[in-house]
Motif scaffolding. Structure first.
Motif, PDB file in Angstrom:
ATOM      1  N   SER A  22      81.900   9.843 -26.940  1.00 22.27           N
ATOM      2  CA  SER A  22      81.488   8.304 -26.901  1.00 22.27           C
ATOM      3  C   SER A  22      81.104   8.066 -25.510  1.00 22.27           C
ATOM      4  CB  SER A  22      82.328   7.316 -27.238  1.00 22.27           C
ATOM      5  OG  SER A  22      82.655   7.619 -28.672  1.00 22.27           O
ATOM      6  N   ALA A  62      77.276   7.463 -24.249  1.00 19.72           N
ATOM      7  CA  ALA A  62      76.680   6.086 -23.157  1.00 19.72           C
ATOM      8  C   ALA A  62      76.130   6.484 -21.838  1.00 19.72           C
ATOM      9  CB  ALA A  62      78.006   5.397 -23.157  1.00 19.72           C
ATOM     10  N   GLN A  82      66.920  -2.510 -24.699  1.00 21.21           N
ATOM     11  CA  GLN A  82      67.798  -3.174 -25.709  1.00 21.21           C
ATOM     12  C   GLN A  82      68.617  -2.238 -26.353  1.00 21.21           C
ATOM     13  OE1 GLN A  82      67.936  -6.316 -26.147  1.00 21.21           O
ATOM     14  NE2 GLN A  82      69.128  -6.230 -27.971  1.00 21.21           N
ATOM     15  N   ARG A  91      71.712  -1.114 -24.702  1.00 24.63           N
ATOM     16  CA  ARG A  91      72.775  -2.022 -24.791  1.00 24.63           C
ATOM     17  C   ARG A  91      73.155  -1.676 -26.342  1.00 24.63           C
ATOM     18  NH1 ARG A  91      69.490  -5.014 -21.545  1.00 24.63           N
ATOM     19  NH2 ARG A  91      68.076  -5.997 -23.016  1.00 24.63           N
ATOM     20  N   GLY A  92      72.735  -1.693 -27.292  1.00 24.67           N
ATOM     21  CA  GLY A  92      73.060  -1.320 -28.547  1.00 24.67           C
ATOM     22  C   GLY A  92      74.016  -0.026 -28.534  1.00 24.67           C
ATOM     23  N   ASN A 124      75.346   1.248 -25.902  1.00 21.65           N
ATOM     24  CA  ASN A 124      76.808   0.864 -25.229  1.00 21.65           C
ATOM     25  C   ASN A 124      77.631   0.210 -26.118  1.00 21.65           C
ATOM     26  OD1 ASN A 124      76.160   2.166 -23.074  1.00 21.65           O
ATOM     27  ND2 ASN A 124      75.207   0.505 -21.959  1.00 21.65           N
ATOM     28  N   GLN A 125      77.374  -0.929 -26.938  1.00 23.28           N
ATOM     29  CA  GLN A 125      78.218  -1.664 -27.763  1.00 23.28           C
ATOM     30  C   GLN A 125      78.875  -0.831 -28.912  1.00 23.28           C
ATOM     31  OE1 GLN A 125      75.514  -4.599 -29.035  1.00 23.28           O
ATOM     32  NE2 GLN A 125      75.940  -5.993 -27.560  1.00 23.28           N
ATOM     33  N   ALA A 126      78.159   0.024 -29.457  1.00 19.87           N
ATOM     34  CA  ALA A 126      78.444   1.058 -30.560  1.00 19.87           C
ATOM     35  C   ALA A 126      79.473   2.234 -29.817  1.00 19.87           C
ATOM     36  CB  ALA A 126      77.270   1.627 -31.163  1.00 19.87           C
ATOM     37  N   THR A 127      79.213   2.670 -28.810  1.00 17.74           N
ATOM     38  CA  THR A 127      80.237   3.636 -28.222  1.00 17.74           C
ATOM     39  C   THR A 127      81.629   2.697 -27.663  1.00 17.74           C
ATOM     40  OG1 THR A 127      79.118   3.434 -26.183  1.00 17.74           O
ATOM     41  CG2 THR A 127      78.359   5.267 -27.322  1.00 17.74           C
ATOM     42  N   ALA A 128      81.281   1.581 -27.264  1.00 13.90           N
ATOM     43  CA  ALA A 128      82.561   0.799 -26.935  1.00 13.90           C
ATOM     44  C   ALA A 128      83.414   0.524 -28.189  1.00 13.90           C
ATOM     45  CB  ALA A 128      82.209  -0.453 -26.305  1.00 13.90           C
ATOM     46  N   GLY A 129      82.672   0.333 -29.395  1.00 12.95           N
ATOM     47  CA  GLY A 129      83.493  -0.073 -30.438  1.00 12.95           C
ATOM     48  C   GLY A 129      84.100   1.279 -31.032  1.00 12.95           C
TER      49      GLY A 129
END
Length: 152
Positions: A22, A26, A52, A55-56, A58-63
């Motif tokens: 992950s 990122a 954009q 950012r998606g 990054n949010q997905a990998t953080a999740g």
């Protein structure tokens, strides 16, 4: 990353591998965006879409990392140790075994960190050669300002 996730679900993989995958995704996405910013026009709609999408990602990998940490902690909670039925001698023996294991792991960790440093150094050198930096020098990669100047 899918393979790592499959192995974790099957109980044959490591949670840490999934987290590393992950982070690498990122980081690669961030590299792509940085390179695109240097090459593309500031007002490019494609660059805006890429940012954009980044950012998606990054949010997905953080999740994924958060879920992985949560899952790992839930599994570790079920592995509580019960020493109530052990004798003093057995506990002392377990303590000594545990100390030996800690020392072995610390030594292994030190060696692995050294290996990681060498791998990163070699990766940096090879990336420099691929980008045309002079071999054998300690020259650093061009800064963002230098790259923009070269573009103009």
């Amino acid at each position: 990353m899918v393979d790592a996730a499959d192995l974790v679900v099957q109980g044959r993989g490591k949670f840490e591998e999934l987290m590393v995958c992950s982070h690498e995704i990122a980081a690669s996405t961030a590299q792509l965006v940085a390179a695109s910013k240097v090459k593309a026009d500031k007002d490019s709609p494609n660059l805006a879409q890429l940012q954009q999408a980044s950012r998606g990602v990054n949010q997905a990998t953080a999740g994924v990392v958060a879920s992985t940490i949560s899952g790992k902690s839930q599994i570790e909670e079920t592995d509580n140790m019960d020493f109530s039925s052990m004798t003093l001698t057995q506990i002392k023996r377990q303590e000594m075994d545990s100390q030996v294991r800690v020392l072995e792991l610390e030594n292994e960790l030190q060696k692995e960190r050294q290996k990681l440093g060498e791998l990163r150094k070699k990766h940096y050198e090879l990336a420099g050669v691929a980008e045309g930096w002079e071999e054998g020098t300690e020259a650093s990669p061009p800064t963002l300002q230098e790259a923009v100047t070269e573009k103009e």
